[in-house]
Design an enzyme around this catalytic site. Structure first.
Site, PDB file in Angstrom:
ATOM      1  N   ASP A  14       2.052   9.470   3.447  1.00 20.11           N
ATOM      2  CA  ASP A  14       2.551   8.023   3.448  1.00 20.11           C
ATOM      3  C   ASP A  14       1.221   7.000   3.533  1.00 20.11           C
ATOM      4  O   ASP A  14      -0.066   7.783   3.901  1.00 20.11           O
ATOM      5  CB  ASP A  14       3.321   7.897   4.704  1.00 20.11           C
ATOM      6  CG  ASP A  14       3.582   6.388   5.018  1.00 20.11           C
ATOM      7  OD1 ASP A  14       4.155   5.678   4.029  1.00 20.11           O
ATOM      8  OD2 ASP A  14       3.419   5.794   5.845  1.00 20.11           O
ATOM      9  N   ASP A  16       0.469   3.518   4.557  1.00 20.02           N
ATOM     10  CA  ASP A  16       0.324   2.444   5.718  1.00 20.02           C
ATOM     11  C   ASP A  16       0.471   3.191   7.133  1.00 20.02           C
ATOM     12  O   ASP A  16       1.517   3.919   7.337  1.00 20.02           O
ATOM     13  CB  ASP A  16       1.242   1.154   5.660  1.00 20.02           C
ATOM     14  CG  ASP A  16       1.331   0.572   4.189  1.00 20.02           C
ATOM     15  OD1 ASP A  16       0.210   0.137   3.758  1.00 20.02           O
ATOM     16  OD2 ASP A  16       2.325   0.695   3.735  1.00 20.02           O
ATOM     17  N   GLY A  63       8.438   2.188   7.559  1.00 16.19           N
ATOM     18  CA  GLY A  63       8.564   3.637   6.708  1.00 16.19           C
ATOM     19  C   GLY A  63       9.732   3.172   5.670  1.00 16.19           C
ATOM     20  O   GLY A  63      10.237   4.028   4.946  1.00 16.19           O
TER      21      GLY A  63
END
Length: 249
Positions: A14, A16, A63
Site C-alpha cells: 500500500d 499512503d 484504505g
C-alpha cells in the site's frame, strides 16, 4: 534478510501510510471536505454534524476507494447521498461532490507542502531490490502516479495498481482482495508467493482474505489500539517501521 518467508518472491505495498507520509495529507483533505459538507447538511442533527476525526478516518475511510470511503462514513452518520455526476463540486450534496472536493484539497496540499517517503520504507525497498524481489504498489488512491513521482519512489516499483486501474478494471475495493490479486498478477506471481504490506484495517483484511503468503501490518500511530486492530484483521506481524523486518546482520 527482509524478514519474510522464503517462499515470498514479490512484495505488494500500500502507498499512503506505508511507504509515504501522504496518509496525513489524505486525512487532512478528508476532514476539510467532510466538515464542510456536514456543516451545511440541512437535515442533519447535532450527532450527524459532529466534525470528522481521526478515528472516523481510520475506521471508515482509510484504505477504501474514494466513493466507498464516502458512503461508508456517511452511513455511520445515517446519511445517504445520491452518486452524483463526475463534475459535481463542493456545493453538490452528492458522493461525487464530496469526492471531487476532497481530491482538489489533497492535490493542493500535496503541491503546497509536498510529501515524503518514510526513511525506513526507502531502506526496506532498497533491501528488497537488492534481494531481487518484485515490487508493486497497490493503492486505492487515484493519485498513485503523482505520489510516486513526488516522493522519488518510481524507480523501485515495477507495477502500480491504483484507484484509476481499479476503476478501469472494475475491481472491488479493499477489504476485497481483488486489487492485491491484480498486483500479484502484474508481477507474474501467485498470491501465495506475495507479501502484502498495509497500514489500513481494510487493507489487512484484503491481504488475509486473498490467501497471500504473508501479511505485514504497519502501524504508524502512537497508541496500541490500531496495532491490535491490524492483528485482529489478519496481519501475520505488525511493525512500527519496515526496517524492523530487516536482519541487523
Amino acid at each position: 534478510m527482509i524478514g519474510l518467508p522464503s517462499s515470498v518472491t514479490a512484495l505488494l505495498f500500500d502507498l499512503d501510510g506505508v511507504l509515504t507520509s501522504t496518509a496525513v495529507i489524505h486525512s487532512q483533505a478528508w476532514k476539510q471536505a467532510f466538515d464542510t459538507f456536514l456543516q451545511t447538511y440541512p437535515a442533519g442533527d447535532a450527532t450527524q454534524k459532529r466534525p470528522f476525526d481521526q478515528n472516523d478516518y481510520l475506521q471508515y475511510v482509510d484504505g477504501r476507494s474514494r466513493d466507498d470511503g464516502i458512503t461508508t462514513f456517511l452511513r455511520s452518520r445515517n446519511i445517504t447521498l445520491p452518486p452524483g455526476s463526475p463534475n459535481d463540486g463542493p456545493h453538490d450534496a452528492t458522493v461525487a461532490g464530496i469526492g471531487n472536493t476532497k481530491n482538489a484539497l489533497f492535490l493542493d496540499i500535496l503541491k503546497t507542502k509536498g510529501a515524503q517517503a518514510y526513511p525506513d520504507a526507502v531502506a526496506y525497498l532498497k533491501a528488497a531490490q537488492e534481494a531481487q524481489l518484485a515490487i508493486a504498489v497497490v493503492t486505492s488512491s487515484k493519485n498513485g502516479a503523482e505520489i510516486l513521482r513526488a516522493t522519488g519512489l518510481e524507480s523501485y516499483v515495477q507495477a502500480r495498481v491504483d484507484g484509476l486501474v481499479i476503476a478501469e478494471q472494475g475491481l472491488a475495493g479493499k477489504p476485497a482482495p481483488d486489487s492485491f490479486h491484480a498486483g500479484a498478477k502484474a508481477l507474474g506471481v501467485a498470491p501465495a508467493q506475495a507479501a502484502v504490506f498495509e497500514d489500513a484495517v481494510s487493507g489487512v483484511q484484503a491481504g488475509h482474505a486473498g490467501d497471500f503468503g504473508h501479511v505485514v501490518g504497519v502501524d504508524r500511530t502512537d497508541g496500541d489500539t490500531h496495532r491490535h486492530e491490524l492483528k485482529q484483521a489478519g496481519a501475520d506481524v505488525v511493525v512500527d517501521a519496515l526496517t524492523e523486518l530487516l536482519d541487523p546482520r
